[in-house]
Design a protein around this motif. Sequence first.
Motif, PDB file in Angstrom:
ATOM      1  N   ALA A   1      -0.457  -7.831  -4.894  1.00 49.95           N
ATOM      2  CA  ALA A   1      -1.711  -7.282  -4.377  1.00 49.95           C
ATOM      3  C   ALA A   1      -1.471  -5.854  -3.900  1.00 49.95           C
ATOM      4  CB  ALA A   1      -2.248  -8.141  -3.241  1.00 49.95           C
ATOM      5  N   GLY A   2      -1.059  -4.992  -4.825  1.00 47.55           N
ATOM      6  CA  GLY A   2      -0.717  -3.627  -4.461  1.00 47.55           C
ATOM      7  C   GLY A   2      -1.893  -2.670  -4.570  1.00 47.55           C
ATOM      8  N   THR A   3      -1.798  -1.567  -3.840  1.00 43.18           N
ATOM      9  CA  THR A   3      -2.811  -0.513  -3.909  1.00 43.18           C
ATOM     10  C   THR A   3      -2.117   0.842  -3.818  1.00 43.18           C
ATOM     11  OG1 THR A   3      -4.468  -1.899  -2.793  1.00 43.18           O
ATOM     12  CG2 THR A   3      -4.897   0.472  -2.880  1.00 43.18           C
ATOM     13  N   VAL A   4      -2.461   1.733  -4.734  1.00 46.46           N
ATOM     14  CA  VAL A   4      -2.017   3.125  -4.685  1.00 46.46           C
ATOM     15  C   VAL A   4      -3.227   3.975  -4.343  1.00 46.46           C
ATOM     16  CG1 VAL A   4      -1.060   5.079  -5.967  1.00 46.46           C
ATOM     17  CG2 VAL A   4      -0.217   2.758  -6.410  1.00 46.46           C
ATOM     18  N   VAL A   5      -3.145   4.695  -3.239  1.00 46.68           N
ATOM     19  CA  VAL A   5      -4.197   5.635  -2.859  1.00 46.68           C
ATOM     20  C   VAL A   5      -3.661   7.041  -3.047  1.00 46.68           C
ATOM     21  CG1 VAL A   5      -5.647   6.522  -0.985  1.00 46.68           C
ATOM     22  CG2 VAL A   5      -5.260   4.054  -1.208  1.00 46.68           C
TER      23      VAL A   5
ATOM     24  N   LEU B   1       0.826  -1.207   0.000  1.00 45.57           N
ATOM     25  CA  LEU B   1       0.000   0.000   0.000  1.00 45.57           C
ATOM     26  C   LEU B   1       0.859   1.255   0.000  1.00 45.57           C
ATOM     27  CD1 LEU B   1      -2.769   1.436   0.316  1.00 45.57           C
ATOM     28  CD2 LEU B   1      -2.562   1.080   2.791  1.00 45.57           C
ATOM     29  N   LEU B   2       0.525   2.169  -0.888  1.00 49.03           N
ATOM     30  CA  LEU B   2       1.113   3.497  -0.921  1.00 49.03           C
ATOM     31  C   LEU B   2      -0.005   4.519  -0.819  1.00 49.03           C
ATOM     32  CD1 LEU B   2       3.225   5.737  -1.467  1.00 49.03           C
ATOM     33  CD2 LEU B   2       2.931   5.263  -3.920  1.00 49.03           C
ATOM     34  N   VAL B   3       0.105   5.409   0.160  1.00 47.31           N
ATOM     35  CA  VAL B   3      -0.858   6.496   0.302  1.00 47.31           C
ATOM     36  C   VAL B   3      -0.142   7.807  -0.019  1.00 47.31           C
ATOM     37  CG1 VAL B   3      -2.496   7.680   1.804  1.00 47.31           C
ATOM     38  CG2 VAL B   3      -2.107   5.218   2.088  1.00 47.31           C
TER      39      VAL B   3
END
Length: 262
Positions: free
Chosen positions: A137-141, A88-90
């Motif tokens: 399973a990455g997420t960029v917020v 996860l990157l916020v």
Amino acid sequence: MTPIAIVTGASSGIGAATARRLAAEGFHVVAAARRGDRLADLVDSIRDNGGAATAVTCDVTDDESVAGLVQAVGGLAQQADLPGRVTLLVNNAGGARGLDPVESAPVADWRWMYEVNVLGTLRVTQALLPALTASGAGTVVVIGSTAGQVVYEGGGGYTAAKHGQTALTETLRLELCGRPVRVVEIDPGMVRTDEFSVNRFGGNTARADAVYAGVAEPLVADDIADCVAWCATRPQHVNVDRLVVRPLAQAAQHKVHRVLPG
């Protein structure tokens, strides 16, 4: 394996609240910002509450500083035996300067807002995409703003930067289609934090307070942290493209219910 989350602009406001919330959700949080003393206090508070966090001093407008963030994240993953689990990157680092009309706004203010909001998001995202992809399973917020959807008088520089950030986010989602990385945009309306409006008006607290005058319950940083946590913890096949969140008192950018004395 413990998932690792990186939060930029984590020294105060939405970033600090998001770091605390993600730690409570079970992430090892890498809190990144320019002010190392504030980061140290944040990390101590997270650890005191049973969470896991690491502070990394980072300026998102500087290439070498962002490279140092990536190196620190990589070292953490190896030390903690968590290779490939940067999930996860916020991208929260950002801000506004001034409320001047286009005809008289300082170019330096516009340049700073574009550098932090748009190019800062670009730098950090580019640097961490390989690790996010490798996780499977990455997420960029991206913490945007309703200013990225609607313009208003005096907000030309900030709305231009936030529109640019939105364009970056939407393009990234298209370009990553087929890869295991979600791209989420969260666009808050009126959020009262300790610093955003004060910084916008160069430390003028009276002008900052006037923004929220008569608004009984503007959003607060924890409200946005709650949104980040909800989006980030959905099943990986669920992508929340855009989440727009305003206080009840704000029906639109230009429509705010205020109850003023007298």
